[in-house]
Design a protein around this motif. Structure first.
Motif, PDB file in Angstrom:
ATOM      1  N   GLU A 125       0.796  -1.222   0.000  1.00  9.14           N
ATOM      2  CA  GLU A 125       0.000   0.000   0.000  1.00  9.14           C
ATOM      3  C   GLU A 125       0.836   1.283   0.000  1.00  9.14           C
ATOM      4  N   GLU A 126       2.083   1.204   0.476  1.00  6.99           N
ATOM      5  CA  GLU A 126       2.886   2.425   0.620  1.00  6.99           C
ATOM      6  C   GLU A 126       4.251   2.332  -0.040  1.00  6.99           C
ATOM      7  N   THR A 138      -4.007  15.680  15.762  1.00  6.35           N
ATOM      8  CA  THR A 138      -3.849  14.798  14.594  1.00  6.35           C
ATOM      9  C   THR A 138      -4.227  13.347  14.900  1.00  6.35           C
ATOM     10  N   ARG A 139      -4.785  13.087  16.071  1.00  6.11           N
ATOM     11  CA  ARG A 139      -5.048  11.711  16.525  1.00  6.11           C
ATOM     12  C   ARG A 139      -5.876  10.897  15.533  1.00  6.11           C
ATOM     13  N   VAL A 140      -6.879  11.486  14.902  1.00  5.39           N
ATOM     14  CA  VAL A 140      -7.781  10.734  14.021  1.00  5.39           C
ATOM     15  C   VAL A 140      -7.330  10.764  12.563  1.00  5.39           C
ATOM     16  N   LEU A 141      -6.113  11.250  12.298  1.00  3.46           N
ATOM     17  CA  LEU A 141      -5.648  11.390  10.915  1.00  3.46           C
ATOM     18  C   LEU A 141      -4.591  10.363  10.517  1.00  3.46           C
ATOM     19  N   TYR A 142      -4.182   9.503  11.435  1.00  3.27           N
ATOM     20  CA  TYR A 142      -3.149   8.519  11.132  1.00  3.27           C
ATOM     21  C   TYR A 142      -3.744   7.321  10.391  1.00  3.27           C
ATOM     22  N   VAL A 143      -2.907   6.348  10.062  1.00  7.63           N
ATOM     23  CA  VAL A 143      -3.375   5.153   9.363  1.00  7.63           C
ATOM     24  C   VAL A 143      -4.523   4.507  10.133  1.00  7.63           C
ATOM     25  N   GLY A 150       0.943   9.714   0.518  1.00  7.49           N
ATOM     26  CA  GLY A 150       0.212  10.534  -0.438  1.00  7.49           C
ATOM     27  C   GLY A 150      -0.644  11.576   0.243  1.00  7.49           C
ATOM     28  N   GLU A 151      -1.927  11.606  -0.112  1.00  6.13           N
ATOM     29  CA  GLU A 151      -2.843  12.609   0.439  1.00  6.13           C
ATOM     30  C   GLU A 151      -3.147  12.383   1.914  1.00  6.13           C
ATOM     31  N   HIS A 152      -2.763  11.216   2.435  1.00  7.63           N
ATOM     32  CA  HIS A 152      -3.012  10.907   3.843  1.00  7.63           C
ATOM     33  C   HIS A 152      -1.838  11.298   4.745  1.00  7.63           C
ATOM     34  N   ARG A 153      -0.818  11.883   4.175  1.00  7.69           N
ATOM     35  CA  ARG A 153       0.318  12.335   4.983  1.00  7.69           C
ATOM     36  C   ARG A 153      -0.094  13.525   5.837  1.00  7.69           C
TER      37      ARG A 153
END
Length: 327
Positions: free
Chosen positions: A76-77, A257-262, A156-159
């Motif tokens: 995936e990465e 940023t807690r809810v933005l990680y993988v 990508g856009e999830h960084r």
């Protein structure tokens, strides 16, 4: 290294110890980076693998085991995903190694001056190791936090963070100076007994493995005894304090940023004891040891590489300085 005062000259000068410690940290980190990233991903995963219903609506990957996690990250990465956070991690390991071995050496020498009031060698090693680990961890903690956050973010856009500098600016702006030390209490609480147990075990096993490696019964390559002692010491110490390591990782990714990680479903944790209690309440004892297997897979070779590299680098520096006449 020896806790005995009669062997202090073998410990090397402060300059030699700093350089050898930094080299050991640099090489060790690069070798075990993929396992470290896999460990962090597994530690941050809260849903139960045995209950499909618990992750039926989870956004993001569901990791199952060390090998599977590594394969998923590569798929995936890309292969570079296994070295996420390597820049702050390399900086941390170099600084950590230099500070750790310097503090250990200095504390060992101070304890050796107690003469007839000296504690037994294993106790001296425990005290020196515990102090060295605590000082090195507190000194390099912001880099440890950055390493965790980079390893936890997507691609990508999830960084979340584009670079090391931008991550420092973002945390400082939105979380303040305290944001760089989230989970530091758990880290120090973990590393003090861990490094104490590690060095006490290492110093006890090292002469045993050294005598075996030099015997005709089981001849081993040069330095194999140091590596084996480091590996066994690491497995023993890591297993004993692992829950605090898991708590540290959970606390490090708290904040805006807690809810933005993988893993998008990381709960909000506050404080070491509350985090332990919440994990135990929701997932039991097994929840406190999530990621232990990959942690041991990482810790054993990391410690073996670290101690082997340190002892070899220190010996090379000593031989070189003797050869060129540096005192």
């Amino acid at each position: 290294m020896s806790a005995g005062g009669e062997h202090l000259k073998d410990e090397g000068t402060r300059r030699q110890v700093v350089l050898a410690g930094g080299i050991a940290g640099l090489i060790s980190r690069f070798c075990i980076a993929p396992l470290d990233v896999a460990k962090i991903r597994l530690q941050l995963q809260i849903h139960s693998l045995s209950d499909p219903a618990s992750h039926a609506h989870v956004t993001g990957p569901v990791y199952k085991g060390t090998v599977s996690t590594i394969k998923t990250i590569i798929r995936e990465e890309g292969i570079t995903g296994l070295w996420k956070g390597n820049i702050p991690a390399e900086l941390m390991y170099v600084c950590y190694g230099a500070i750790q071995f310097t503090t250990y050496r200095s504390t060992t020498q101070l304890l050796a001056q107690l003469d007839r009031f000296r504690a037994p060698p294993p106790v001296e090693s425990f005290i020196s190791g515990a102090l060295a680990g605590g000082v090195a961890t507190a000194s390099t903690y912001p880099l440890d936090l950055l390493r965790t956050r980079f390893a936890a973010q997507g691609s990508g856009e999830h960084r979340i963070y584009g670079s090391l500098l931008s991550s420092v600016r973002d945390i400082a702006r939105h979380e303040g100076g305290r944001g760089f030390f989230r989970g530091c209490n758990a880290a120090v609480g973990q590393i003090v007994p861990y490094m104490g147990l590690f060095f006490a075990t290492y110093e006890t096993l090292r002469p045993v493995f050294a005598s075996v490696s030099h015997s005709d019964v089981l001849p081993l390559p040069a330095g194999a005894g140091d590596a084996a002692a480091g590996m066994f010491a690491s497995v023993l110490a890591k297993t004993g304090v692992f829950p605090l390591d898991l708590v540290r990782k959970r606390l490090q990714v708290q904040g805006p940023t807690r809810v933005l990680y993988v893993h998008r479903n990381i709960p909000e944790y506050r404080g070491v004891f509350r985090t332990v209690a919440l994990i135990y309440k929701t997932h039991g004892v097994r929840g406190l040891y999530r990621g232990l297997t990959v942690s041991l897979f990482k810790a054993a070779p990391a410690s073996a590489v670290t101690m082997w590299t340190y002892e070899r680098a220190l010996k090379l520096l000593q031989d070189y300085e003797v050869g060129v006449g540096i005192e």
